[in-house]
Scaffold this motif. Structure first.
Motif, short mmCIF file in Angstrom:
data_model
loop_
_atom_site.label_atom_id
_atom_site.label_comp_id
_atom_site.label_asym_id
_atom_site.label_seq_id
_atom_site.Cartn_x
_atom_site.Cartn_y
_atom_site.Cartn_z
N PRO A 154 7.58 -3.46 -8.26
CA PRO A 154 7.49 -2.08 -7.78
C PRO A 154 7.11 -2.05 -6.30
CG PRO A 154 5.54 -2.66 -9.06
CD PRO A 154 6.47 -3.83 -9.14
N GLU A 155 7.49 -0.98 -5.65
CA GLU A 155 7.14 -0.77 -4.25
C GLU A 155 5.63 -0.86 -4.06
OE1 GLU A 155 8.72 2.83 -2.69
OE2 GLU A 155 7.88 2.54 -0.68
N GLY A 156 5.21 -1.59 -3.03
CA GLY A 156 3.80 -1.76 -2.74
C GLY A 156 3.17 -2.99 -3.38
N ALA A 157 3.87 -3.63 -4.30
CA ALA A 157 3.34 -4.81 -4.97
C ALA A 157 3.57 -6.06 -4.13
CB ALA A 157 3.99 -4.97 -6.34
N ILE A 158 3.00 -7.17 -4.60
CA ILE A 158 3.23 -8.48 -3.96
C ILE A 158 4.38 -9.18 -4.69
CG2 ILE A 158 2.29 -10.76 -3.48
CD1 ILE A 158 -0.47 -9.50 -3.31
N ALA A 159 5.37 -9.61 -3.93
CA ALA A 159 6.47 -10.40 -4.50
C ALA A 159 6.19 -11.86 -4.19
CB ALA A 159 7.81 -9.98 -3.89
N ILE A 195 5.40 -11.80 -0.30
CA ILE A 195 5.69 -10.60 0.47
C ILE A 195 4.72 -9.52 -0.01
CG2 ILE A 195 7.43 -8.91 1.14
CD1 ILE A 195 9.59 -10.89 0.23
N ARG A 196 3.80 -9.14 0.88
CA ARG A 196 2.83 -8.11 0.54
C ARG A 196 3.40 -6.73 0.80
NH1 ARG A 196 0.34 -11.95 3.12
NH2 ARG A 196 0.49 -10.85 5.13
#
Lengths: 115, 113
Positions: free
Chosen positions: A14-19, A76-77
């Motif tokens: 989700p948007e805003g999460a860490i990948a 990716i934060r």
């Protein structure tokens, strides 16, 4: 065993999460490691390079290298929809001539960031 | 112009045609590369040139013939290609052929009829 291995995904966050994207490699003497981003229909774009064990941060991106375990990862934060792309891991190995190196590429991990 | 420029962006050719792909870099780099990218395969290195000299030929069929007249220009001459040669052909450059990162052009999408 593939020389450079990545999970093909898709990895959905989700948007805003860490990948978190992972890559393992087989050549123990590799010294340089790269993460590239490739949007659909476009060419690879360099995101990060890392040469030493540990973490390297650049904005929202952090590359992590562990040579003993032969893996390199990309975090990716605060993931954004614009981060949706395929992320390619590339590892340098010795080429055919002298001190030349050549990049060995993984298949890439597809990342989808959902608004 | 800046970066790495490839022309044409798209190319459709028959199996008996002869065509050439062009790459030009404006980064002051000394090394240039040709790659092939096909679906569901990793990027495949084809050729490497360093200071105009070929340092790597990754067992590429002779129907692909590279030319590097200087450190800024790289060509890939194509003749008698096969349908399986349809792919995205990418040119890249770097300061050297050691541990330096490579920078890519936008690629040529090649289709063989």
């Amino acid at each position: 065993q593939k020389e450079v291995e990545q999970n093909s995904g898709p990895l959905s966050v989700p948007e805003g999460a860490i990948a978190s994207l992972n890559c393992t490699y087989s050549d123990r003497v590799s010294q340089s490691f790269f993460w590239y981003r490739q949007y659909s229909g476009k060419s690879p774009e360099l995101i990060m390079s890392i040469y030493s064990n540990g973490d390297k941060e650049d904005g929202r991106f952090t590359a992590q290298l562990n040579k003993a375990s032969q893996y390199v990862s990309l975090l990716i934060r605060d993931s954004q929809p614009s981060d949706s792309a395929t992320y390619l891991c590339a590892v340098n190995k010795r080429g055919n001539a002298g001190n030349n190196r050549k990049l060995i590429w993984g298949l890439g991990t597809s990342l989808a960031v959902n608004p | 112009e800046t970066g790495v420029t490839q022309t044409p962006r798209h190319l459709v050719m028959g199996m008996t045609n002869k065509k050439s792909l062009k790459c030009e870099q404006h980064l002051g780099h000394n090394a240039m590369y040709w790659y092939k990218q096909s679906a569901k395969k990793p990027l495949e290195l084809m050729f490497v040139y360093n200071f105009k000299e070929q340092t790597e030929n990754n067992s590429v069929p002779s129907r692909f013939s590279p030319e590097c007249p200087n450190s800024s220009h790289l060509f890939l001459h194509l003749h008698t290609l096969q349908p399986e040669d349809s792919a995205l052909y990418l040119c890249a450059s770097s300061t050297g052929t050691g541990d330096q990162p490579q920078h890519f052009g936008d690629g040529t999408r090649l289709s063989i009829l």
